[in-house]
Scaffold this motif. Structure first.
Motif, PDB file in Angstrom:
ATOM      1  N   LYS A 139     -11.764  -4.289  46.563  1.00 36.36           N
ATOM      2  CA  LYS A 139     -11.901  -4.510  45.115  1.00 36.36           C
ATOM      3  C   LYS A 139     -10.582  -4.231  44.401  1.00 36.36           C
ATOM      4  CE  LYS A 139     -13.705  -1.090  42.462  1.00 36.36           C
ATOM      5  NZ  LYS A 139     -12.890  -0.673  41.317  1.00 36.36           N
ATOM      6  N   ASN A 140      -9.987  -3.086  44.698  1.00 37.44           N
ATOM      7  CA  ASN A 140      -8.825  -2.673  43.904  1.00 37.44           C
ATOM      8  C   ASN A 140      -7.562  -3.442  44.254  1.00 37.44           C
ATOM      9  OD1 ASN A 140     -10.416  -0.990  42.483  1.00 37.44           O
ATOM     10  ND2 ASN A 140      -9.805   0.890  43.551  1.00 37.44           N
TER      11      ASN A 140
ATOM     12  N   ARG B 267     -11.336  -1.320  33.487  1.00 32.09           N
ATOM     13  CA  ARG B 267      -9.948  -0.941  33.210  1.00 32.09           C
ATOM     14  C   ARG B 267      -8.933  -1.863  33.910  1.00 32.09           C
ATOM     15  NH1 ARG B 267      -6.928   3.618  31.676  1.00 32.09           N
ATOM     16  NH2 ARG B 267      -5.011   3.763  32.870  1.00 32.09           N
TER      17      ARG B 267
ATOM     18  N   ARG C 208      -7.459   8.713  31.039  1.00 36.79           N
ATOM     19  CA  ARG C 208      -6.824   7.527  31.613  1.00 36.79           C
ATOM     20  C   ARG C 208      -5.951   6.761  30.609  1.00 36.79           C
ATOM     21  NH1 ARG C 208     -10.908   4.460  35.552  1.00 36.79           N
ATOM     22  NH2 ARG C 208      -9.011   3.986  36.675  1.00 36.79           N
TER      23      ARG C 208
ATOM     24  N   VAL D 124      -2.513   4.712  29.075  1.00 37.77           N
ATOM     25  CA  VAL D 124      -1.751   3.570  29.612  1.00 37.77           C
ATOM     26  C   VAL D 124      -0.268   3.702  29.253  1.00 37.77           C
ATOM     27  CG1 VAL D 124      -3.651   1.922  29.736  1.00 37.77           C
ATOM     28  CG2 VAL D 124      -2.393   2.164  27.588  1.00 37.77           C
ATOM     29  N   ASP D 125       0.156   4.920  28.893  1.00 36.05           N
ATOM     30  CA  ASP D 125       1.545   5.113  28.444  1.00 36.05           C
ATOM     31  C   ASP D 125       2.573   4.679  29.503  1.00 36.05           C
ATOM     32  OD1 ASP D 125       0.432   7.276  29.904  1.00 36.05           O
ATOM     33  OD2 ASP D 125       2.055   8.597  29.300  1.00 36.05           O
ATOM     34  N   THR D 126       2.287   4.931  30.774  1.00 39.71           N
ATOM     35  CA  THR D 126       3.249   4.573  31.837  1.00 39.71           C
ATOM     36  C   THR D 126       3.382   3.050  31.953  1.00 39.71           C
ATOM     37  OG1 THR D 126       2.491   6.559  32.954  1.00 39.71           O
ATOM     38  CG2 THR D 126       3.892   5.115  34.225  1.00 39.71           C
TER      39      THR D 126
ATOM     40  N   SER E 137       1.383   6.062  38.928  1.00 44.91           N
ATOM     41  CA  SER E 137       0.240   5.262  38.495  1.00 44.91           C
ATOM     42  C   SER E 137       0.149   3.978  39.316  1.00 44.91           C
ATOM     43  CB  SER E 137       0.369   4.921  37.012  1.00 44.91           C
ATOM     44  OG  SER E 137      -0.534   3.895  36.686  1.00 44.91           O
ATOM     45  N   VAL E 138      -1.010   3.798  39.942  1.00 44.66           N
ATOM     46  CA  VAL E 138      -1.261   2.589  40.735  1.00 44.66           C
ATOM     47  C   VAL E 138      -1.251   1.368  39.814  1.00 44.66           C
ATOM     48  CG1 VAL E 138      -2.967   1.417  42.196  1.00 44.66           C
ATOM     49  CG2 VAL E 138      -2.643   3.890  42.400  1.00 44.66           C
ATOM     50  N   GLY E 139      -2.025   1.458  38.728  1.00 42.29           N
ATOM     51  CA  GLY E 139      -2.144   0.316  37.812  1.00 42.29           C
ATOM     52  C   GLY E 139      -0.818  -0.021  37.148  1.00 42.29           C
TER      53      GLY E 139
ATOM     54  N   ARG F 228       1.507  -1.851  39.462  1.00 47.16           N
ATOM     55  CA  ARG F 228       1.155  -3.271  39.641  1.00 47.16           C
ATOM     56  C   ARG F 228       1.473  -4.085  38.391  1.00 47.16           C
ATOM     57  NH1 ARG F 228      -4.428  -1.725  42.504  1.00 47.16           N
ATOM     58  NH2 ARG F 228      -4.993  -1.404  40.330  1.00 47.16           N
TER      59      ARG F 228
ATOM     60  N   ASP G  21     -10.979   8.360  45.328  1.00 48.40           N
ATOM     61  CA  ASP G  21     -12.162   7.492  45.336  1.00 48.40           C
ATOM     62  C   ASP G  21     -13.145   7.838  46.452  1.00 48.40           C
ATOM     63  OD1 ASP G  21     -11.043   6.224  43.194  1.00 48.40           O
ATOM     64  OD2 ASP G  21     -10.332   4.473  44.299  1.00 48.40           O
TER      65      ASP G  21
ATOM     66  N   ILE H  15      -6.183  14.027  40.824  1.00 47.13           N
ATOM     67  CA  ILE H  15      -5.761  12.752  40.223  1.00 47.13           C
ATOM     68  C   ILE H  15      -6.387  12.559  38.842  1.00 47.13           C
ATOM     69  CG2 ILE H  15      -5.627  10.235  40.528  1.00 47.13           C
ATOM     70  CD1 ILE H  15      -4.087  11.771  42.687  1.00 47.13           C
TER      71      ILE H  15
ATOM     72  N   ARG I 213     -17.977   5.699  42.084  1.00 49.49           N
ATOM     73  CA  ARG I 213     -17.945   6.506  43.323  1.00 49.49           C
ATOM     74  C   ARG I 213     -18.942   7.659  43.254  1.00 49.49           C
ATOM     75  NH1 ARG I 213     -15.760   2.278  45.841  1.00 49.49           N
ATOM     76  NH2 ARG I 213     -13.890   1.640  44.737  1.00 49.49           N
TER      77      ARG I 213
HETATM   78  C1  EPZ Z   1      -6.571   2.890  40.341  1.00 49.15           C
HETATM   79  O1  EPZ Z   1      -6.825   3.232  38.998  1.00 49.15           O
HETATM   80  C2  EPZ Z   1      -7.911   2.492  40.937  1.00 49.15           C
HETATM   81  N1  EPZ Z   1      -8.435   1.355  40.197  1.00 49.15           N
HETATM   82  C3  EPZ Z   1      -8.865   3.659  40.886  1.00 49.15           C
HETATM   83  O2  EPZ Z   1     -10.074   3.282  41.528  1.00 49.15           O
HETATM   84  C4  EPZ Z   1      -8.257   4.843  41.636  1.00 49.15           C
HETATM   85  O3  EPZ Z   1      -9.107   5.953  41.499  1.00 49.15           O
HETATM   86  C5  EPZ Z   1      -6.870   5.171  41.057  1.00 49.15           C
HETATM   87  O4  EPZ Z   1      -6.036   3.984  41.064  1.00 49.15           O
HETATM   88  C6  EPZ Z   1      -6.160   6.274  41.818  1.00 49.15           C
HETATM   89  O5  EPZ Z   1      -6.027   5.914  43.157  1.00 49.15           O
HETATM   90  C7  EPZ Z   1      -8.019   0.135  40.486  1.00 49.15           C
HETATM   91  O6  EPZ Z   1      -7.186  -0.083  41.342  1.00 49.15           O
HETATM   92  C8  EPZ Z   1      -8.631  -0.997  39.741  1.00 49.15           C
HETATM   93  P1  EPZ Z   1      -3.708   5.440  38.052  1.00 49.15           P
HETATM   94  P2  EPZ Z   1      -5.625   3.373  37.960  1.00 49.15           P
HETATM   95  O7  EPZ Z   1      -3.017   4.707  36.960  1.00 49.15           O
HETATM   96  O8  EPZ Z   1      -4.566   2.426  38.331  1.00 49.15           O
HETATM   97  C9  EPZ Z   1      -2.562   8.940  35.047  1.00 49.15           C
HETATM   98  C10 EPZ Z   1     -12.426   3.134  41.774  1.00 49.15           C
HETATM   99  O9  EPZ Z   1     -13.356   3.962  41.875  1.00 49.15           O
HETATM  100  N2  EPZ Z   1      -1.940   7.891  34.213  1.00 49.15           N
HETATM  101  O10 EPZ Z   1      -3.045   5.526  39.372  1.00 49.15           O
HETATM  102  O11 EPZ Z   1      -6.200   3.276  36.611  1.00 49.15           O
HETATM  103  C11 EPZ Z   1      -4.082   8.841  35.042  1.00 49.15           C
HETATM  104  O12 EPZ Z   1      -4.635   9.443  33.909  1.00 49.15           O
HETATM  105  C12 EPZ Z   1     -11.308   3.315  40.772  1.00 49.15           C
HETATM  106  O13 EPZ Z   1     -12.379   2.103  42.457  1.00 49.15           O
HETATM  107  C13 EPZ Z   1      -1.159   8.250  33.154  1.00 49.15           C
HETATM  108  O14 EPZ Z   1      -0.974   9.426  32.846  1.00 49.15           O
HETATM  109  O15 EPZ Z   1      -5.165   4.859  38.238  1.00 49.15           O
HETATM  110  C14 EPZ Z   1      -4.446   9.517  36.340  1.00 49.15           C
HETATM  111  O16 EPZ Z   1      -4.439  10.889  36.142  1.00 49.15           O
HETATM  112  C15 EPZ Z   1     -11.530   4.379  39.782  1.00 49.15           C
HETATM  113  N3  EPZ Z   1      -0.601   7.250  32.398  1.00 49.15           N
HETATM  114  C16 EPZ Z   1      -3.283   9.146  37.261  1.00 49.15           C
HETATM  115  O17 EPZ Z   1      -2.216   8.741  36.386  1.00 49.15           O
HETATM  116  C17 EPZ Z   1      -0.768   5.934  32.690  1.00 49.15           C
HETATM  117  O18 EPZ Z   1      -0.237   5.061  31.968  1.00 49.15           O
HETATM  118  C18 EPZ Z   1      -3.549   8.046  38.261  1.00 49.15           C
HETATM  119  O19 EPZ Z   1      -4.039   6.900  37.555  1.00 49.15           O
HETATM  120  C19 EPZ Z   1      -1.548   5.592  33.800  1.00 49.15           C
HETATM  121  C20 EPZ Z   1      -2.124   6.588  34.552  1.00 49.15           C
END
Ligand code: EPZ
Length: 428
Positions: free
Chosen positions: A22-23, A94, A123, A125-127, A169-171, A174, A315, A337, A381
């Motif tokens: 999915k991700n 998201r 969560r 989106v600043d990054t 940040s994964v998102g 990408r 997850d 996380i 999850r």
């Molecule tokens: C991805 O979310 C996954 N979603 C999540 O899976 C997964 O839990 C997460 O990565 C961590 O592995 C998808 O891929 C669609 P992050 P994402 O940005 O990208 C902080 C599931 O159950 N952060 O890596 O949104 C944030 O608050 C889902 O399938 C900032 O501070 O996660 C968190 O603490 C849920 N600023 C950490 O980084 C930002 O701009 C990691 O978040 C972005 C994130």
């Protein structure tokens, strides 16, 4: 809203095929916006989150052809009339925020609603936004939307830092990667996320003609190209889905074989299984839990701490907790996380579980008798963990609001049922 009824006490046995990730596929679908040509994806999972993403693409002008077999989808976006992703769609999921980078890269401007709040933490989106700014974009907020605009002449390569208080940040990795592939010049993304889902996106972008080096490491170098082509790409297997089925096998002492996996994506989970004493066999593309009598051969309480890849995945934190409920003794689960990813705790307590929260840790006193109850699914999850706990609780457990599970698990009741679980869906 559908419910799942689970009757505990059966040991699972059999083979399940791992679905596409999915991700990985959600952001790869966004990447189809970067080209006028056709992107053909296979191994797409049949999930409600995928339907939501395809709906967003269609609103943006993508022509989507979906085959029912083999999870094949063809996306072709000849024109984008208006690069806008509105609140009514983005709030559902998201991951849809990841259309921002591709829209900005291709159209030079984009308006994307802030993603919805989420039950696992704030969560921000600043990054993502700072990353796009580092490529020259002007970004502002208006009416709950992010408005991003490239300078005249388009985005330009830049140095982008993708670190967050929790690692990377994964998102954001990408989103910025997708914006950078069409920027002028070279971008260096540091503190980039190393998750396999980032690597899969990079492989798809490379197949489309992008010039990317270092995906899977903390430094990714992108040399911008003038345009991207169509491509064919098969989505990687879903390591979280596979992990959930393996935990189900371990929990019930059964032999569960998950086929079509990438064992190299599971090193932290396999290490935790070894520490816990779960007997495991694995081959080139399969992993199997071995039969064990839980009374004669109990597992050991085993602590885990969630970390960015290749550490133990957040997850799978809730599912690991379900496993530790069955293990006599104390285990400590630490979530690093997300700040509030313990929505399953009060629900597990309804089954008779003894779990206390202390700061970002959960202290599990396992081995207590669990008895079936009505439970409320919260996030994806956490809901999977409730189903797992239902497999070992005495009597009937009913899980309400199952749509959370359908976001990330294909027909979970049919697949667990095929492994011998007593589980049925009540449609409402
Ligand atoms: C991805 O979310 C996954 N979603 C999540 O899976 C997964 O839990 C997460 O990565 C961590 O592995 C998808 O891929 C669609 P992050 P994402 O940005 O990208 C902080 C599931 O159950 N952060 O890596 O949104 C944030 O608050 C889902 O399938 C900032 O501070 O996660 C968190 O603490 C849920 N600023 C950490 O980084 C930002 O701009 C990691 O978040 C972005 C994130």
């Amino acid at each position: 809203m559908d419910r799942l009824h689970v009757r505990g006490g059966r040991s699972l046995e059999g083979t399940v095929h791992n679905a596409g990730a999915k991700n990985a596929c959600l952001s790869i679908l966004s990447a189809s916006l970067l080209t006028k040509k056709t992107l053909t994806l296979s191994n797409l999972p049949a999930l409600s989150d995928v339907d939501t993403m395809l709906e967003i693409l269609q609103r943006l002008g993508t022509v989507v052809e979906r085959e029912t077999q083999d999870g094949v989808v063809r996306c072709r976006t000849s024109e984008i009339a208006e690069p806008t992703a509105p609140w009514d769609l983005v709030r559902k999921m998201r991951a849809s925020f990841e259309v921002l980078g591709p829209l900005l890269g291709r159209c030079g401007r984009a308006r994307v609603s802030y993603p919805g709040g989420c039950l696992i933490g704030v969560r921000p989106v600043d990054t993502h936004l700072r990353g796009l700014e580092a490529l020259g974009a002007r970004v502002r907020t208006e009416g709950g939307n992010v408005l991003a605009e490239a300078p005249s002449g388009g985005l330009r390569g830049g140095d982008v830092y993708l670190g967050t208080p929790a690692g990377s940040s994964v998102g954001a990795t990408r989103n910025v990667l997708m914006a950078a592939v069409l920027a002028r010049g070279t971008s260096v993304l540091s503190s980039a996320a190393c998750e396999p889902e980032v690597v899969d996106l990079a492989h798809c972008l490379q197949a489309m003609g992008a010039d990317i080096e270092g995906a899977g490491s903390p430094t990714i170098t992108v040399r911008g190209v003038d345009g991207l082509d169509g491509a064919e790409h098969a989505i990687i297997p879903d390591r979280i889905e596979a992990g959930t089925f393996l935990v189900a096998g371990a929990l019930t002492g059964g032999r569960v074989r998950v086929e079509g996996v990438r064992p190299d994506h599971h090193s932290a989970l396999l290490d935790a299984f070894v520490r816990a004493g779960v007997p495991i066999e694995k081959g080139g593309d399969w992993i199997e839990t071995q039969t064990r009598d839980p009374r004669l051969d109990p597992l050991r309480p085993t602590d885990i701490t969630t970390q960015p890849y290749p550490g133990f995945p957040t997850d799978l934190q809730a599912q690991w907790m379900a496993l530790m409920l069955a293990v006599p003794g104390v285990s400590i689960i630490t979530e690093t996380i997300f700040e509030d990813r313990y929505m399953h705790l009060p629900e597990l307590a309804r089954l008779g579980a003894s779990v206390r929260r202390h700061a970002n840790s959960a202290i599990v006193c396992g081995g207590k008798r669990l008895s079936g109850a009505n439970l409320m699914a919260s996030d994806l999850r956490a809901s999977a963990a409730l189903v797992l706990a239902g497999l070992i609780a005495e009597g009937k457990t009913t899980i309400h609001r199952v749509y959370h599970i359908d976001r990330g698990y294909e027909r979970i009741e049919a697949r667990l049922g095929a492994l011998g679980a007593t589980i049925r869906r009540e449609q409402q």
